[in-house]
Scaffold this active site. Sequence first.
Site, PDB file in Angstrom:
ATOM      1  N   ARG A 101       1.292   8.189   5.864  1.00 42.62           N
ATOM      2  CA  ARG A 101       0.541   7.611   6.791  1.00 42.62           C
ATOM      3  C   ARG A 101      -1.408   8.032   6.811  1.00 42.62           C
ATOM      4  NH1 ARG A 101       0.254   2.418   9.036  1.00 42.62           N
ATOM      5  NH2 ARG A 101       2.819   2.730   9.244  1.00 42.62           N
ATOM      6  N   SER A 130       1.261  -0.905  -0.298  1.00 39.76           N
ATOM      7  CA  SER A 130      -0.468   0.008  -0.022  1.00 39.76           C
ATOM      8  C   SER A 130       0.843   1.539   0.033  1.00 39.76           C
ATOM      9  CB  SER A 130      -0.407   0.416   1.018  1.00 39.76           C
ATOM     10  OG  SER A 130      -2.054  -1.162   1.423  1.00 39.76           O
ATOM     11  N   HIS A 151      -2.089   6.412   3.453  1.00 41.14           N
ATOM     12  CA  HIS A 151      -3.148   5.212   3.885  1.00 41.14           C
ATOM     13  C   HIS A 151      -4.548   5.114   5.309  1.00 41.14           C
ATOM     14  CE1 HIS A 151      -2.390   1.230   6.358  1.00 41.14           C
ATOM     15  NE2 HIS A 151      -1.461   1.008   4.708  1.00 41.14           N
TER      16      HIS A 151
END
Lengths: 214, 214
Positions: free
Chosen positions: B45, B17, B48
Amino acid sequence: MLEEIKYVKPDEIEARSMSIITGELENMGLMDDSWTEEEFLVVRRCIHTSADFDYAKNLYFSEDAVRIALEAIKGGASVITDTKMAAAGINKKRLGAFGGQVCSFMDDPKVAEIARERQITRSAVCMEQGARIPGRKIFAVGNAPTALIRLYELIKEGDVRPDLIIGVPVGFVNVVESKELICSCGVPCIVARGRKGGSNIAAAICNALIYQCK
Amino acid sequence: MLEEIKYVKPDEIEARSMSIITGELENMGLMDDSWTEEEFLVVRRCIHTSADFDYAKNLYFSEDAVRIALEAIKGGASVITDTKMAAAGINKKRLGAFGGQVCSFMDDPKVAEIARERQITRSAVCMEQGARIPGRKIFAVGNAPTALIRLYELIKEGDVRPDLIIGVPVGFVNVVESKELICSCGVPCIVARGRKGGSNIAAAICNALIYQCK
């Protein structure tokens, strides 16, 4: 300026926010005429929780999903979720008033042990545990595509018949595919198609449903 | 297809990812050359956790904020947050290895009582409680602009000197203004400018910092 913005009451802020969202959806031409009033309240709460208007475009409701969900909640349905964050965000008091509980098994040491032994994710094991809960059930998946896939298998094997699946994991690997599986599995569902979603969206959808139950 | 997507290990999914996100940021021309490597890990992040590439555009880092935050965490800083969802999402084990705790006072009956008496939000009271915790402190605000405003006042009155403020409430009323206050208050901060943010983003930023600490 500080004084001015400090003392707006939370209820008032929510009402103003919802009205801003409705207005902007209209201005952007994103108001979908096919939404029922009940579906619109779900869409709007997802935007409220993320400030992301993409949820006006990616939310899929299977036929009568919201109406069925409201009946289930009023009938005491429990909510099984794959994330502790979603569990923390769902209004447990309001759900509990109808008899339902929020269940996440992510911290259960037995779940971790089974996952290790069988080399599957803890989220997938959580779905199996949830399937065994007696009574009506709503599965709210905000994190793991593996949870949705395991749920799909349990349904196909006849091991569970959820009242509703909220399928909103977020991510870049296997997420889109797992959601499409759920859209096609013949169980009432609310799914954020595409990559977006998350535990906040899972909790928002649950709360949007719970708040509609009188 | 089921078999194929079922058995990818969680670690492997995360690595894939992250690599997809980096690639798409490059393709979309959103890779900001001014980010340090440490800042980039925070931005990535957030994407994500939301699949929302807007976080490549709206995240503001005050000078050296990430470096200061990492030192604070390694020095045992606790994280004070205004939402139970963020508290649920922060990796408490990894933070605890450095001596820090996650504190949310939202369920404390005393907080509710003070809030009622003084007609302010529980989130604002939580900031006051957090200010009294001894030692290093990171405030992570993912929900209430009133928490950021109260924190700003406490700083100006000399009642607290946070090591870092993570200012990422989400919403449509007073949210933008409260974040701009924090950007200008002279304390190290990471802020999602604009309307977007949330408890998931607050937790993601905390974890992106914690995971960088060895």
